[in-house]
Design an enzyme around this catalytic site. Sequence first.
Site, mmCIF file in Angstrom:
data_model
loop_
_atom_site.group_PDB
_atom_site.id
_atom_site.type_symbol
_atom_site.label_atom_id
_atom_site.label_comp_id
_atom_site.label_asym_id
_atom_site.label_seq_id
_atom_site.Cartn_x
_atom_site.Cartn_y
_atom_site.Cartn_z
ATOM 1 N N THR A 1 0.903 -1.142 0.329
ATOM 2 C CA THR A 1 -0.087 -0.043 -0.062
ATOM 3 C C THR A 1 0.952 1.200 -0.036
ATOM 4 O O THR A 1 2.332 1.094 0.288
ATOM 5 C CB THR A 1 -0.768 -0.077 1.247
ATOM 6 O OG1 THR A 1 -0.003 0.423 2.494
ATOM 7 C CG2 THR A 1 -1.556 -1.453 1.446
ATOM 8 N N ASP A 2 0.210 2.588 -0.068
ATOM 9 C CA ASP A 2 1.218 3.442 -0.077
ATOM 10 C C ASP A 2 2.097 3.828 1.171
ATOM 11 O O ASP A 2 3.001 4.193 1.309
ATOM 12 C CB ASP A 2 0.226 5.087 -0.366
ATOM 13 C CG ASP A 2 -0.009 4.935 -1.827
ATOM 14 O OD1 ASP A 2 0.677 4.265 -2.447
ATOM 15 O OD2 ASP A 2 -1.166 5.804 -1.936
ATOM 16 N N CYS A 3 1.120 3.355 2.379
ATOM 17 C CA CYS A 3 1.832 3.504 3.641
ATOM 18 C C CYS A 3 2.740 2.354 4.018
ATOM 19 O O CYS A 3 3.535 2.282 5.082
ATOM 20 C CB CYS A 3 0.681 3.975 4.851
ATOM 21 S SG CYS A 3 -0.697 2.865 4.632
ATOM 22 N N TYR A 4 2.511 1.176 3.536
ATOM 23 C CA TYR A 4 3.149 -0.124 3.690
ATOM 24 C C TYR A 4 3.545 -0.826 2.339
ATOM 25 O O TYR A 4 2.942 -1.621 1.968
ATOM 26 C CB TYR A 4 2.318 -1.034 4.554
ATOM 27 C CG TYR A 4 1.972 -0.665 5.806
ATOM 28 C CD1 TYR A 4 2.840 -0.916 6.926
ATOM 29 C CD2 TYR A 4 0.690 0.147 6.068
ATOM 30 C CE1 TYR A 4 2.542 -0.790 8.239
ATOM 31 C CE2 TYR A 4 0.501 0.386 7.570
ATOM 32 C CZ TYR A 4 1.167 -0.056 8.582
ATOM 33 O OH TYR A 4 0.966 0.531 9.921
#
Lengths: 135, 400
Positions: free
Chosen positions: B137-140
């Site tokens: 994901t964008d954050c992970y």
Amino acid sequence: MVSRKIVLHFPKTLVEQPIVYKLVKEFNLQFNILKASVMPNQEGLMVLELVGSKEDFDKAISYLKACGVKTQPLSQDVVRDENKCTHCGVCVSVCPVGALVKDPKDNRVNFDNKKCIACELCVKICPPRAMEVSF
Amino acid sequence: MKTIKEINEKIKKGQVVVITAKEAVQLVRKKGAKKASQEVDVVTTGTFGPMCSSAAYFNIGHCKPRIKIGGGSCDLNEVPCYTGFAAVDILLGATALPEDDPRNKVFPGEFKYGGAHVIHELVAGKDVKLEAYAYGTDCYPRKEIKTFINLKDINEAVLFNIRNCYQNYNVAVNLSDKTIYTYMGMLKPKIGNANYCSAGELSPLLKDPNYRTIGIGTKIFLGGGVGYVSWQGTQHNPIAKRLPNGITCVPAGTLAVIGDLKKMRPKWLVGVSMLGYGVSLAVGIGVPIPVLDEQVMASAGVPDDEIFASIVDYSKNYPNMIAESLGQISYADLESGKINIRGKDVLTGNLSSRLRALQIAEELKSWIKKGDFALSESVAPLPDKDSGYTCRALKEKPFK
Ligand code: SF4
Ligand code: SF4
């Protein structure tokens, strides 16, 4: 003279034949039954100690092979890893010769290697796999 | 009459009198429950046997860059974990198997290694391989990680068992004419052996049959460390059949327990392989029973020959949910090594180690005596025999 311990596996069809009788009668061997589990209509297993001349012994083995009995020398040794055994005692109800017995005084399961006929049942069922075959 | 507070005062002052459940049996036999209850403050119980509904959860810590294992996949030593949590929380079940384990394809399967063995190795301080895959994901952003982990380096490591410590259990036999392989071990044909699984007169819930002192919040010995009863266990069945002495003669109550895995010891959490069945975790549990009054003492002092288990056929009846008992037998008889069923002498085998159960009761006793282990008040009771709480079978509503 030789004295050998052998394991005999009888197929279903041979279970009711007087094979051991023949070993005595025709090959002059003395025998000691160390273990026998032969049930009608099932495969049989017998552990024998045979004593006699080397020649007779070899002939007897050939005779057994010719009859369709599988033979195998009893040379394996079953040992217990004392660090792994939890002394649960589930092997006690499975061992056919009482080589694994629980001492009611201290609840330890004792293993008597001398009684063991290396059938390996405990090796397969011991939950933490403390019983091992060593060659 | 004594209170837990008073007992804890005695523990603090080093004046507490603690005995094991085995000693309680002897004391009550000799002096009676009333006299014994005046002399003794705590009775310690213990049990060590396979408890399949065991699990451990871990927070492994965030890596750089971050990965969200939640919704992805994760193995520990090739045994799959549950990943339906947030980023780096995973849960490993005791019975989980590596994907390529042949299971029962070649019957009976050996089940050499599974979740329980991984838990044992972690507790023994060994490095374990973690392999995880995520969708990113964008954050992970990270999609893959392969690393060794060690219990001492990760954040939380918690043992969490949703059902164990069964209050009594079956004696398993096989009425059929071929060998069967069960979670009660190998059962030889035509009642060729009889296997059971209980510490009998040492077993926690058999010594407090109406859960007077054991409840939610009770502090216990768990896996060699300290744990707590977190809830009634699944399949808790307090209304199960009881004999006139009030003790259940079939599987009844259960506990859910929780504790810090990092403080546990490998001797008390052992991975086991049941031929033809699967993997399980042998867990050591010990529960202290505060002797509040004569009644508590009387229950804690009940001997093996007054506790009975039911004999159950595992070839047809058990698999088909047929509730039929072939009779009852006392733990004194079971422990003697040989019983008689339908006129046949049968060797008995226990899956639960009496030796280790006693070692647990002794160790808990020494903790309490030394002042290292104070008793806890339970914060809520377990559903008891009058609660109406029970364990139901599934009513199937099939669909196509
Ligand atoms: S089954 Fe294994 S662990 Fe249990 S007593 Fe026998 S050898 Fe020991
Ligand atoms: S191998 Fe195990 S079960 Fe077989 S005789 Fe020896 S101790 Fe008994």
